[in-house]
Enzyme design. Sequence first.
Site, PDB file in Angstrom:
ATOM      1  N   HIS A  10      51.484  39.907  69.844  1.00 29.41           N
ATOM      2  CA  HIS A  10      52.435  38.888  69.349  1.00 29.41           C
ATOM      3  C   HIS A  10      53.729  39.048  70.133  1.00 29.41           C
ATOM      4  CE1 HIS A  10      54.144  36.387  65.880  1.00 29.41           C
ATOM      5  NE2 HIS A  10      55.134  36.539  66.756  1.00 29.41           N
ATOM      6  N   HIS A  12      57.103  37.020  72.243  1.00 27.47           N
ATOM      7  CA  HIS A  12      57.894  35.849  72.644  1.00 27.47           C
ATOM      8  C   HIS A  12      58.466  36.095  74.036  1.00 27.47           C
ATOM      9  CE1 HIS A  12      57.782  34.005  68.636  1.00 27.47           C
ATOM     10  NE2 HIS A  12      57.752  35.245  68.216  1.00 27.47           N
ATOM     11  N   LEU A  13      58.010  35.327  75.000  1.00 25.70           N
ATOM     12  CA  LEU A  13      58.544  35.475  76.369  1.00 25.70           C
ATOM     13  C   LEU A  13      59.584  34.418  76.689  1.00 25.70           C
ATOM     14  CD1 LEU A  13      55.515  36.499  78.636  1.00 25.70           C
ATOM     15  CD2 LEU A  13      57.427  37.908  77.884  1.00 25.70           C
ATOM     16  N   ASN A  38      56.276  28.847  70.696  1.00 29.07           N
ATOM     17  CA  ASN A  38      57.402  28.117  70.079  1.00 29.07           C
ATOM     18  C   ASN A  38      58.567  27.894  71.051  1.00 29.07           C
ATOM     19  OD1 ASN A  38      57.771  30.943  69.859  1.00 29.07           O
ATOM     20  ND2 ASN A  38      59.220  30.715  68.182  1.00 29.07           N
ATOM     21  N   LYS A  93      48.565  29.110  67.204  1.00 30.77           N
ATOM     22  CA  LYS A  93      49.557  29.676  66.276  1.00 30.77           C
ATOM     23  C   LYS A  93      50.062  28.612  65.322  1.00 30.77           C
ATOM     24  CE  LYS A  93      52.766  32.491  64.643  1.00 30.77           C
ATOM     25  NZ  LYS A  93      53.936  32.977  65.343  1.00 30.77           N
ATOM     26  N   HIS A 132      52.184  32.425  61.029  1.00 30.67           N
ATOM     27  CA  HIS A 132      53.446  32.983  60.535  1.00 30.67           C
ATOM     28  C   HIS A 132      53.452  32.692  59.043  1.00 30.67           C
ATOM     29  CE1 HIS A 132      57.935  33.841  60.960  1.00 30.67           C
ATOM     30  NE2 HIS A 132      57.748  33.561  59.685  1.00 30.67           N
ATOM     31  N   HIS A 166      52.682  39.629  62.090  1.00 35.33           N
ATOM     32  CA  HIS A 166      53.839  40.476  61.734  1.00 35.33           C
ATOM     33  C   HIS A 166      53.984  40.673  60.226  1.00 35.33           C
ATOM     34  CE1 HIS A 166      55.520  36.505  61.254  1.00 35.33           C
ATOM     35  NE2 HIS A 166      55.712  36.317  62.528  1.00 35.33           N
ATOM     36  N   ASP A 238      56.188  41.254  68.233  1.00 35.17           N
ATOM     37  CA  ASP A 238      57.091  40.155  67.853  1.00 35.17           C
ATOM     38  C   ASP A 238      58.438  40.340  68.542  1.00 35.17           C
ATOM     39  OD1 ASP A 238      57.816  37.755  66.733  1.00 35.17           O
ATOM     40  OD2 ASP A 238      58.288  38.583  64.767  1.00 35.17           O
ATOM     41  N   HIS A 242      67.052  37.181  72.237  1.00 41.07           N
ATOM     42  CA  HIS A 242      68.076  36.128  72.184  1.00 41.07           C
ATOM     43  C   HIS A 242      69.238  36.609  73.036  1.00 41.07           C
ATOM     44  CE1 HIS A 242      66.351  33.743  68.856  1.00 41.07           C
ATOM     45  NE2 HIS A 242      66.012  34.889  68.301  1.00 41.07           N
ATOM     46  N   ALA A 254      67.316  35.007  64.462  1.00 39.55           N
ATOM     47  CA  ALA A 254      66.345  36.008  64.009  1.00 39.55           C
ATOM     48  C   ALA A 254      65.497  36.505  65.169  1.00 39.55           C
ATOM     49  CB  ALA A 254      65.455  35.393  62.931  1.00 39.55           C
TER      50      ALA A 254
HETATM   51 ZN   LIG Z   1      57.066  35.855  66.324  1.00 39.97          ZN
END
Ligand SMILES: [Zn+2]
Length: 336
Positions: A10, A12-13, A38, A93, A132, A166, A238, A242, A254
């Site tokens: 899991h 996020h790139l 996302n 997802k 999620h 997660h 996860d 940011h 988040a």
């Molecule tokens: Zn995530």
Amino acid sequence: MQLNAPLDMHLHLRDGDMLENIATASAHTFSGAIIMPNLVPPVSTKEEVIAYKERIMKAIGNEKFTPYMTLFFKPTYDKDFLTSVRDEITAIKLYPAGITTNSEGGVSGFDVEELRPTLEAMSELNIPLCVHGETNGFVMDREAEFVSIYERLASAFPDLKIIMEHITTKASVDALEKHKNLYATITVHHLLITLDDVAGGMLKPHLFCKPIAKRPEDRDALLKVALEANPKVMFGSDSAPHPRHAKESCGCAAGVFTAPIALQLLAELFEKNNASTKNLQAFVSDNAQAIYGIKPLSKVVTLQKKPFLVPSNYNGVVPMYADEEIMYSIKEVTDG
Ligand SMILES: [Zn+2]
């Protein structure tokens, strides 16, 4: 300590500059990762999957790493579309609408009949559904409230592999044992922290994530299944970068950025709890290989018990435990 072909199930790139800034942090030590869709707009066509994968491959340079691509779930996906995109994706997802970063276009009702055509086609094509799992309820109860939705989906689609992403609560851990087609990813930060670490004293924006860290008894339940390498759980960081200004601000985004230190933290955690390297290997790779039926690129990561001072930032992104010392460091990464 050596780990073979670590997998992050899991991740996020992101995209654009952020992708360029942080992609190698994962690609250096992991053999592959499930890439979350996302973006703005979310990845929801075959062309977008292919184009995003190309941008990722460019960003990781010479690192040996497989991005396992996903689509952003839409109840309008039919069997023809899913058949046409099957070879390009590893999973789909599902986000409840508006629950986390860029999830505005997600699902709002969980009417089984409305979702049936898409989920049956996914079952037939053996495409796992990653979820999620949070409702729009009170922040501490959102995940536990979602468990009944997981159970409803698991019963209605017994051949669909459903990954509870997660997980942060004992309620989710308990649900795992009730349905053979329910699986879960667990982050390293949810194995380490509780809400006390986020908001018990001075507010720690770099530990703020969704789902929010919960109670000690929840963390204990997660630790138990991770440390014993329960075959239904796998590591998914996860890791969600940011820019610093989006975290250290009024209206903190988040996400916890752990990609560059995840394996070191897991090595320390397993050692402290007297869990074997064999179990860590299962948690960070073998279980995921069995659940997803994937054969990752070979890569051997050697960790050593030598203090590592976590940098204050990685290209402007502040990691978990920035400027603090952790007990393990990466000694070497080879092709195996
Ligand atoms: Zn995530």
